[in-house]
Design a protein around this motif. Sequence first.
Motif, short mmCIF file in Angstrom:
data_model
loop_
_atom_site.label_atom_id
_atom_site.label_comp_id
_atom_site.label_asym_id
_atom_site.label_seq_id
_atom_site.Cartn_x
_atom_site.Cartn_y
_atom_site.Cartn_z
N TYR A 113 0.80 -1.15 -0.13
CA TYR A 113 -0.15 0.01 -0.05
C TYR A 113 0.96 1.34 0.08
CZ TYR A 113 -4.44 -2.51 0.55
OH TYR A 113 -5.59 -2.84 0.26
N TYR B 109 -8.00 -7.22 12.24
CA TYR B 109 -8.33 -6.89 11.12
C TYR B 109 -8.82 -5.03 11.15
CZ TYR B 109 -13.39 -7.25 11.64
OH TYR B 109 -14.64 -6.94 12.11
N ARG C 275 -6.58 -0.17 7.01
CA ARG C 275 -7.22 -0.71 5.76
C ARG C 275 -6.31 -1.91 5.12
NH1 ARG C 275 -12.24 -0.64 3.68
NH2 ARG C 275 -12.06 -2.39 2.33
N ARG D 128 -7.37 -4.97 7.13
CA ARG D 128 -8.83 -5.32 6.82
C ARG D 128 -8.83 -5.97 5.56
NH1 ARG D 128 -13.83 -3.67 8.67
NH2 ARG D 128 -15.47 -3.87 7.08
N ASP D 129 -8.31 -5.38 4.40
CA ASP D 129 -8.32 -5.93 3.00
C ASP D 129 -7.70 -7.56 2.99
OD1 ASP D 129 -9.68 -4.03 2.05
OD2 ASP D 129 -7.93 -3.12 1.30
N ALA E 64 -9.75 -10.47 2.25
CA ALA E 64 -9.92 -11.17 0.87
C ALA E 64 -9.48 -12.60 1.32
CB ALA E 64 -8.63 -10.51 0.18
N ALA F 225 -17.49 -8.50 5.57
CA ALA F 225 -17.09 -8.78 4.03
C ALA F 225 -18.39 -8.11 3.25
CB ALA F 225 -16.88 -10.20 3.91
N ASP G 33 -18.82 -4.49 3.37
CA ASP G 33 -17.60 -3.64 2.66
C ASP G 33 -17.84 -3.61 1.41
OD1 ASP G 33 -14.73 -3.36 1.61
OD2 ASP G 33 -14.29 -3.22 3.75
N LEU H 37 -15.59 -3.01 -0.96
CA LEU H 37 -14.69 -3.58 -1.83
C LEU H 37 -14.68 -5.16 -1.93
CD1 LEU H 37 -11.28 -1.87 -0.88
CD2 LEU H 37 -12.73 -1.36 -2.92
N HIS H 38 -15.39 -5.55 -0.85
CA HIS H 38 -15.53 -7.25 -1.13
C HIS H 38 -17.00 -7.82 -0.92
CE1 HIS H 38 -11.07 -7.32 0.50
NE2 HIS H 38 -11.53 -6.31 1.03
#
Length: 800
Positions: A591, A635, A639, A642-643, A647, A715, A718, A720-721
């Motif tokens: 990141y 988590y 970020r 968490r990702d 994932a 998840a 979120d 993104l997920h």
Amino acid sequence: MSAPDTAAPPANPAPNGPTAPPADPNAPPQQGQAQAEEQDEAAEEQDRPQDAWSSRRELADHAPPALRIGSGAGFGGALVTGDQHGVSGGRVAGDVIMGSKTEIWQLGPPAPHASGEVPAATLERLAESFVADERAFAALADRLREERVLVVRGAAFTGRRTAALMLLRRAGAASVRSLLRDRPPAELAAQLDAEQQRAEQGRAEQGRAEDAAAAGPVGYVLCDLMADRTRPLREPHLLAVRDRLAAHDGYLVVTVGPTAVLEEVDPAGWQPPSVAEVLTTHLNAHLRATAPDPATREEYAGRESARLLALPAVTGFLARDHQLREAAAFAPALARHAAGGLPADELDAFSLGALESQVREWFEEDEAALPLRDKAFLISLAAFDGGPYALTAELSDRLYAELLRTQRPHAPADVPVFGTHIGKRLQLARAERRQAEEATEWGPVRQWVAAFRDDRAALVLLRELWTGHPSARPALVRWLRVLAEDGRPLVRTRAAATTAVLAHADLPSAMALLIEEWAASPRYRHRMVAASSLALAHFVGAPNVPRVLDGWSQGEDRPMRWVAIRTHALIGPERPARTLRVLRTVVRKEYEESRREDPPAPLDEVMVEEVAGAVELLLLSEARETVLGELLASYEVDRPARDLTLAGFLRACGRGAEPRTDPESGLVPGPAEEEGPGEEHPHGWPLVLDWYREAAAGPATVWVAHGLTRLWRAALGDSLHSRDALEVLRLWVLAAAHRQDVEWALAALLPALVAAPEDALRLAHLLRTMPGEDGAPPPPVAARLLTVVPAAGHPVVQPR
């Protein structure tokens, strides 16, 4: 990494892309170079990283048993696999000594190759401990008396020399003379004449010129006659010898090996006694000789023999594949132990010392005794122990070509197309061939496999080769590089396993010559072999592997960072908390590197996927509860964490139980399939869902069920997920359409996922609109599961 300087690998399919076809060896140099460059470019385009789950599956399927993850084997100090007691120091974890030893055992007298009379004392000593099937032995003695000359065929180290001497004694020979073995078979009759003249001259010089007949018949023994295709042993040779023997009142026994070339000669097959019979007979002879009271020596020998043969060291020795000469050498060691002259740990080490002596003998033999091609086969068999025989033989010829390049660098490699019969080859290697089921990309198949009869032999041989014969290293390194390029998972895995053994024996050399080069390669195939090598090396106790991985994880070399992550995934269950900290550090570094650009660069998807795959493996390992606790605690920190957690968690949720999932792989298996391998639904029993079902049923593990639902809700909520989470749930619903137990587990989970009105709406929309298999409408199970989802206005909140 540059392309290997050996022959191109075979074109075989592989999970991570097909292998390019080999270059045409008859093409002109410029055309061949261009063709090779095109193939390299094609290979680069086809090169794809294999996921961590598949890598671990390949290690479980194809690594040799002694190195297989989860088998319980491991090197400790200088040991690997099985039980040992204090030999060479170190943690007791095995019975293959990987360090050096100073104890040298004499494994019986060598076969006589010089001419001369065998001392009568030697014959008496051999007779005291000789054992054989009396009926068969008497028949051979009768045949010798009648025919005067007898050819005995048998494998090496099966007691054929002792049997030959005892046959002459049984036939009535008053003395026995040993003949040179390296004379051509056509000169046998002349050799007998010369021996007779020498004996007469010796008697004359000593003033004993009396009639030789008064002294009795003379016996001759010729051990290991060198009879090959250029000079076979023929019937006329034996007829001429028989005439000489009849004239001089003598007998001759010739011993030959299984590969000796005989023409119109009827050899007598030698059937050796068992190792236990030889050991017992020799032990009794030694005990009688050392009895404290000669009057009771028979009673003493019987009593002590029964006690000694029941010792664990002896039962372990007899359970192994030992030669008769090794049993004969073990007997005096046992007698010394009974008299207090040999400690128990040295007695325990005898079996392994005998094996090490055999391996050293193989490599020290000259070309005439053991050709280079046979040595190459022994090395290949050590690398592919328990693997398909045809593959072992194929790749042994590649190694033979590499060894020829080292031995004769300016001469072309001449590899015979046909050679020794498989049975004779395996007999030489003290190996066996059997049918076994082998795992392949297309499912299990039955094949003929070859394996050493002593399961320690492969590891001892590779250690001795790498540390005791440095001149063979260049050829071995080139060969392993070729194996790493191969399209067959079995071949690549065995290349990694062999490299792991070499790394245990000499880590700096293995790292410099093989592992670091693979790890720095732009090709994922090479990197995966590097990761597997490091994982197996760590598993068998090679030092400092975690230190290497930590350095590569933090370094700037991205291929090596990838290898470190993959290796952490493979060995992570041994140290889950430490592994998760390293993975979080790596993902944060990714990141940070993306944000250094202006505008921010996209994340390296391959690296992010690799880190998530490592978390997936950890969650599906036997350390899953520890891993879950670590993920729940970290988590929400930032970020990247968490990702990483979500994932990896979703990847684990998408993994279904495979029909051949084996607890030895280190992966947690799901419920046993009741109906075949699950062709109807390829996703199998969802492993995480089964984990949830088990955890929810036990008061001590209910926190696990709460933790899994907590990650699920994170998840789903979120942005993104969420899409990936819904897709995993859709797959679970499809699995529930085929198995009622999956439906029940899912019906218990879905209400716990509703913590807010939008959660209920999201799940209800999925169940109403999800497509079925092959574009069909939603399966009926979706409607049944919809009834357990709380209404939007009545959420069920799972306690944290």
